[in-house]
Design a protein around this motif. Structure first.
Motif, PDB file in Angstrom:
ATOM      1  N   TRP A 297     -12.618  28.085 -19.542  1.00 22.86           N
ATOM      2  CA  TRP A 297     -13.340  29.296 -19.159  1.00 22.86           C
ATOM      3  C   TRP A 297     -12.840  30.481 -19.971  1.00 22.86           C
ATOM      4  O   TRP A 297     -11.838  30.388 -20.667  1.00 22.86           O
ATOM      5  N   ARG A 298     -13.542  31.599 -19.840  1.00 22.89           N
ATOM      6  CA  ARG A 298     -13.145  32.838 -20.514  1.00 22.89           C
ATOM      7  C   ARG A 298     -13.002  33.958 -19.492  1.00 22.89           C
ATOM      8  O   ARG A 298     -13.751  34.021 -18.514  1.00 22.89           O
ATOM      9  N   TYR A 299     -12.041  34.822 -19.773  1.00 26.56           N
ATOM     10  CA  TYR A 299     -11.821  36.024 -18.958  1.00 26.56           C
ATOM     11  C   TYR A 299     -11.953  37.215 -19.892  1.00 26.56           C
ATOM     12  O   TYR A 299     -11.308  37.254 -20.945  1.00 26.56           O
ATOM     13  N   THR A 300     -12.766  38.196 -19.503  1.00 24.30           N
ATOM     14  CA  THR A 300     -13.005  39.356 -20.369  1.00 24.30           C
ATOM     15  C   THR A 300     -12.752  40.648 -19.601  1.00 24.30           C
ATOM     16  O   THR A 300     -13.284  40.835 -18.501  1.00 24.30           O
ATOM     17  N   ARG A 301     -11.950  41.507 -20.171  1.00 21.94           N
ATOM     18  CA  ARG A 301     -11.742  42.860 -19.648  1.00 21.94           C
ATOM     19  C   ARG A 301     -12.339  43.816 -20.666  1.00 21.94           C
ATOM     20  O   ARG A 301     -11.906  43.867 -21.821  1.00 21.94           O
TER      21      ARG A 301
END
Length: 353
Positions: A297-301
């Motif tokens: 998965w990817r986490y984006t801030r």
């Protein structure tokens, strides 16, 4: 509001809500911590320094435990420079728990300012440590007052191995502690207890007889009664702690982000499918892909956080391997350089015992 002090995401939680980070446990007294660090400084200091060159030092020499323990905790050398390729192992005393590992130091902690630290490498002798870091504080009064200093050499240290022993009382910011230090073959043990509650000779012997230094550079992670052996990646591992499920590896570069880490989780409580379902409920998560033994998965801030949490995107890979779960998180650019490193980390883990 997400704080810089909040804990990392728990990849085994269904909702993956970051819990509060556990307060740092004070494992050793102020002076005992300083003495452990003095060894690390000596190991990494420039050889051209006149002060370091004049000190008596001791190089690490591998040795076997007098009483090997199949459940011994193992700590790899994590230093990016001057790495020995060695690991120290020892039996965790009853009532103590694995806490932190960094550089070539390994610490466990108990209740009431009780702590045991083991460090290995090119160390100052205890005679040097006494002269430089203990004697100047004896009888000075105040928060850093040291008393009852006793130094001996050529005494049994680890089984039949002889070496040095140094003990003293430390007021240490009102902690009122006793410290006993043992050293030989480039391995130093520091045991800190409340004043008058030193470990018994039987407790000390059970610990010291289990200490070994060998050329197998793996570490251990034990949780829920399951013991895993794995190889922390050097120079990417800054430190390791147990403030969560399994063992959490703080990775560098990029340590300023809580999304940048690796994880070893023995006997995970949730399936990858359950973790995936929890991820899909979270904001900032995208690209959730579930395979047979792998979850990505990817986490984006989008913006910098209120406490300096950097903006950006991090790609997570979580892999299940025969009873152990491994995770690695990095930015897409870092993944281009670290893919093989992460794969070797995944492949190194196995359940033992």
């Amino acid at each position: 509001m997400e704080s810089r002090d909040s804990a990392r995401p728990d990849p085994t939680s269904t909702k993956l809500v970051p819990p509060r980070r556990r307060p740092a446990v004070r494992l050793l007294s102020v002076v005992a911590s300083l003495l452990l660090m003095s060894g690390a400084v000596a190991a990494s200091a420039a050889t051209g320094s006149e002060r370091v060159a004049a000190r008596e030092t001791q190089a690490p020499e591998p040795f076997a435990a007098a009483s090997p323990d199949p459940l011994a905790m193992r700590c790899s050398d994590l230093r990016p420079r001057g790495n020995t390729g060695l690991a120290v192992s020892f039996r965790v005393p009853e009532g103590y728990a694995d806490a932190t590992r960094d550089d070539s130091a390994c610490r466990v902690t108990g209740a009431g300012f009780r702590g045991v630290g083991v460090i290995f490498g090119v160390l100052p002798t205890l005679a040097t440590t006494k002269a430089e870091d203990v004697d100047p504080y004896v009888g000075q009064g105040g928060d850093d007052d040291l008393e009852d200093v006793v130094y001996t050499s050529d005494v049994p240290v680890f089984g039949e191995l002889t070496g040095e022993r140094l003990s003293f009382y430390c007021f240490c910011d009102g902690q009122d502690t006793d410290v006993v230090m043992l050293q030989t073959h480039g391995v130093r043990l520091s045991w800190t207890t409340p004043h008058g509650k030193d470990p018994t000779e039987a407790e000390l012997a059970a610990f010291t007889d289990s200490v070994a230094l060998d050329t197998d550079p793996t570490s251990t992670c034990t949780d829920h009664g399951v013991r895993v052996v794995y190889r922390p990646p050097v120079p990417f591992t800054e430190s390791i702690d147990r403030a969560g499920p399994g063992c959490h590896l703080y990775l560098t570069p990029g340590r300023q982000s809580l999304q940048r880490y690796a994880q070893v989780t023995p006997a995970p409580r949730r399936s990858l499918a359950e973790v995936a379902d929890g991820l899909r409920e979270r904001r900032r998560i995208s690209g959730v892909r579930l395979g047979t033994d792998r979850l990505v998965w990817r986490y984006t801030r989008a913006r910098t956080g209120p406490y300096g949490e950097p903006a950006g995107t991090w790609r997570f890979v979580m892999v299940d391997r025969d009873g152990v779960r491994l995770s690695w998180s990095a930015t897409p650019r870092q993944w281009q350089r670290e893919r093989a490193v992460a794969r070797a980390f995944f492949d190194s883990a196995r359940v033992v015992g």
